[in-house]
Structure formats: structure tokens, C-alpha cells
Design an enzyme around this catalytic site. Structure first.
Site, mmCIF file in Angstrom:
data_model
loop_
_atom_site.group_PDB
_atom_site.id
_atom_site.type_symbol
_atom_site.label_atom_id
_atom_site.label_comp_id
_atom_site.label_asym_id
_atom_site.label_seq_id
_atom_site.Cartn_x
_atom_site.Cartn_y
_atom_site.Cartn_z
ATOM 1 N N SER A 58 -34.021 49.773 49.528
ATOM 2 C CA SER A 58 -35.105 48.798 49.366
ATOM 3 C C SER A 58 -35.351 47.929 50.588
ATOM 4 O O SER A 58 -36.287 47.121 50.592
ATOM 5 C CB SER A 58 -34.843 47.917 48.145
ATOM 6 N N LYS A 61 -38.845 47.890 51.914
ATOM 7 C CA LYS A 61 -39.897 46.982 51.454
ATOM 8 C C LYS A 61 -40.182 45.865 52.465
ATOM 9 O O LYS A 61 -41.206 45.173 52.343
ATOM 10 C CB LYS A 61 -39.527 46.414 50.091
ATOM 11 N N SER A 118 -37.777 43.414 44.066
ATOM 12 C CA SER A 118 -37.716 44.765 44.623
ATOM 13 C C SER A 118 -38.387 45.792 43.717
ATOM 14 O O SER A 118 -37.877 46.898 43.503
ATOM 15 C CB SER A 118 -36.262 45.172 44.891
ATOM 16 N N LYS A 220 -33.584 40.359 52.554
ATOM 17 C CA LYS A 220 -33.807 41.434 51.584
ATOM 18 C C LYS A 220 -32.549 42.262 51.414
ATOM 19 O O LYS A 220 -31.797 42.476 52.361
ATOM 20 C CB LYS A 220 -34.955 42.344 52.062
#
Length: 329
Positions: A58, A61, A118, A220
Site C-alpha cells: 500500500s 498509494k 488504505s 503511510k
């Protein structure tokens, strides 16, 4: 004067050796790829296997958000407009928001669900809103990666779900994060927010560093079985901002501990790194490089990655085990 100079040199040598020992303590032999960068100067304060290709999960992203921010800045999108849930978005596996086909979500909320929770389905919604289709968006992702100097990164989807050719490196992810932080400071609050409310439901980020580390400002997390637990984290102290990238930890707790150690190391040793003229992120010598990313599925401490299997994904170059179906934090 000579004696005094010799004494100063011994003290300097002792301090440098102490810094080296500290670095060794930060980096256990089993650690995955890492890099620690000063945002203002690009100075690399620590790096280990920074060019080893890895599944970003993720962390992908971050690029999805970057391109969305760019579309907003260019006037192609605005935060108040609503974007629809396509059939393709609806079919994405968890983690997801799970809105039905045809439903709409305000772009500002969509960004928050992607960055904080997410959401894989909303990542597809953003991709389609920005570029018209996922395929066009992926092409834009890779074009942007090249423009940012992310030479070892290839994207195949906008959310980080398992795909054999979707790879990046610690160095490249640090470059991307530095670009986001510097180009879009007006959106910094998204990365620093630990929860998002969707309707009556409050959803939380898995970024424990954001909650527990003094001075943490984001960023993140990512996880699939083959990649292990990944994170990009930013923190500020005394007007100095550091970017830490940690890939391939075997548990969420290890990810948090490793990141905390790296940030502590950076803030304590920053002056010496400047004195010794450590290389910048572009000048850092290339470390070990491989065309494929390894799988650490068998080493994961949490999630039942050893027994849970999905249909194998055929690699383009050499066959290897597939990643878990869901891209999580």
C-alpha cells in the site's frame, strides 16, 4: 599544540566510532531494506540495501495521492466534486470501503480513505477520476516515477495489490515521499491524521509511529504477505524533518520499533552526518540490485501467510510464490 590537536583527533575518532556502533545497533542482520533521509538537504543519514527491489504494497498509494494532488493543482479535479464507484472499484478486495456500484464519494473524503484507511476500492475510483481509466493512470504513475528519478520502480495498479511486476525500492520511495512533502504542503494534514469517519463508522490508520513517536508527522504503511510490513514515516524536531523508509519487517510491532530506532538515530547523529558530508539521495552508491523482489511470506509473524494461499500469480520473468490477496496497512 600538537598534543592538544592529537587529543582532539582522538576524541573525534571516538565519537565517529560511537556513531558507527550506533548504526550497527540500528541495523540488525535480518533487517529489510531501509533508508533515512533529511528532507531539507536530501542527505542520507542511513541506508541498507536501499536499491533492493521490493513489493511496495500500500505504499503504492503515495503515488496515487501524488497524482490526485497534481490533478487538483492543475484544475482538473476539485476536492468538493463527487467521484463514482465503478464495477471495477467495487470488485477490489479488502481493505476497502465497500460502497455499491453507482454510489458516489466526495473527492476529499476519497483521499482521506485512501491515505488513512488504505482503501483499495477508492484507489481505483481516484485512478479513474484522474486519468479516465486504471490503465491510463498506471501509465501516468510510471511516467511520473521516471520524472522523479524512481529508476527501479514499476507500477501495475493504483493500490498495491499483489502483482509480480509491481516493485519499488527504499531509495525510490524516499524520493517520492520527499516530492509529495515538498510539492504539496497544503495536503500535509492527510498524512498526519490517524482516523477517518465514513458515515457513522470511524476507521483508523495502522501507522503506530504516528501515534507513539514524538514529532511524527505521517506518512503511510503497507502490507502484503510477500512484502512483509512496510512503512514510510516522517518526523520533525527542532525544525528538521526526516524521512524513514522501512521495508520487509515481519510484524507490525517490529515495523514500529525499527522505524523508531532509525528516526532516533537520525536526530541524534544528524550533526555528524553533516560534518562528514554524507552523500545525498542521488549520490548514494547503488546497493544490491535484483530484477525481482523476494518473498518473505514464510517469515511473517502475524497473519496466517503460510497457510492462506491465493491462485498463484505468474511472474513475467521467473516464477515465484504469489502474494496475499489483500493489500493492508
Amino acid at each position: 599544540m600538537l598534543l592538544r590537536g592529537a587529543h582532539w583527533q582522538r576524541r573525534l575518532l571516538g565519537t565517529i566510532l560511537g556513531a558507527c556502533i550506533g548504526m550497527a545497533m540500528v541495523a540488525p542482520a535480518t533487517a529489510g531494506p531501509t533508508i533515512l533521509v533529511d528532507d531539507a538537504t536530501g542527505t542520507v543519514l542511513y541506508a541498507e540495501d536501499a536499491d533492493q527491489r521490493w513489493y511496495p504494497a500500500s505504499l503504492t498509494k503515495i503515488m496515487t495521492a501524488y497524482l490526485t494532488f497534481k490533478a487538483i493543482k492543475d484544475g482538473r479535479l476539485n476536492l468538493e466534486q463527487k467521484i463514482p464507484v465503478s464495477e471495477r472499484a467495487n470488485k477490489m478486495p479488502a481493505s476497502k470501503i465497500g460502497l455499491p456500484v453507482g454510489a458516489e464519494m466526495r473527492l476529499e473524503l476519497a483521499l482521506r480513505t485512501v491515505i488513512i484507511k488504505s482503501a483499495n476500492d477508492v484507489s481505483v475510483m481516484l485512478a479513474e477520476a484522474v486519468s479516465g481509466s486504471v490503465e491510463n493512470f498506471v501509465a501516468d504513475m510510471n511516467k511520473t516515477a521516471r520524472a522523479l528519478g524512481m529508476a527501479s520502480t514499476t507500477f501495475e495498479n493504483p493500490n498495491g495489490l499483489p502483482s509480480p511486476g509491481q516493485v519499488s525500492t527504499a531509495r525510490d520511495l524516499a524520493k517520492l515521499t520527499r516530492a509529495v512533502v515538498r510539492e504539496f504542503p497544503e495536503h500535509a494534514h492527510y498524512w498526519a491524521t490517524p482516523t477517518v469517519r465514513v458515515g457513522r463508522v470511524r476507521l483508523s490508520s495502522q501507522n503506530r509511529v504516528l501515534r507513539t513517536y514524538p514529532g511524527a508527522t505521517g506518512f503511510k504503511t503497507g502490507f502484503i504477505c510477500d512484502s512483509g510490513f512496510n512503512i514510510v514515516a516522517t518526523a520533525e524536531r527542532d525544525g528538521r524533518r526526516l524521512i524513514a523508509v522501512v521495508l520487509g519487517e515481519t510484524s507490525s510491532a517490529d515495523r514500529t520499533a525499527r522505524t523508531t530506532q532509525l528516526l532516533d538515530h537520525g536526530f541524534k547523529r544528524f550533526a555528524w552526518k553533516q560534518f562528514l558530508r554524507s552523500p545525498g539521495i542521488e549520490a548514494l552508491p547503488v546497493s544490491r540490485v535484483s530484477e525481482t523482489a523476494p518473498s518473505i511470506r514464510g517469515e511473517i509473524k502475524s497473519w496466517d501467510c503460510r497457510r492462506r494461499r491465493t491462485r498463484p500469480v505468474k511472474a513475467k520473468a521467473a516464477p515465484r510464490r504469489s502474494a496475499e490477496a489483500g493489500s493492508q496497512n
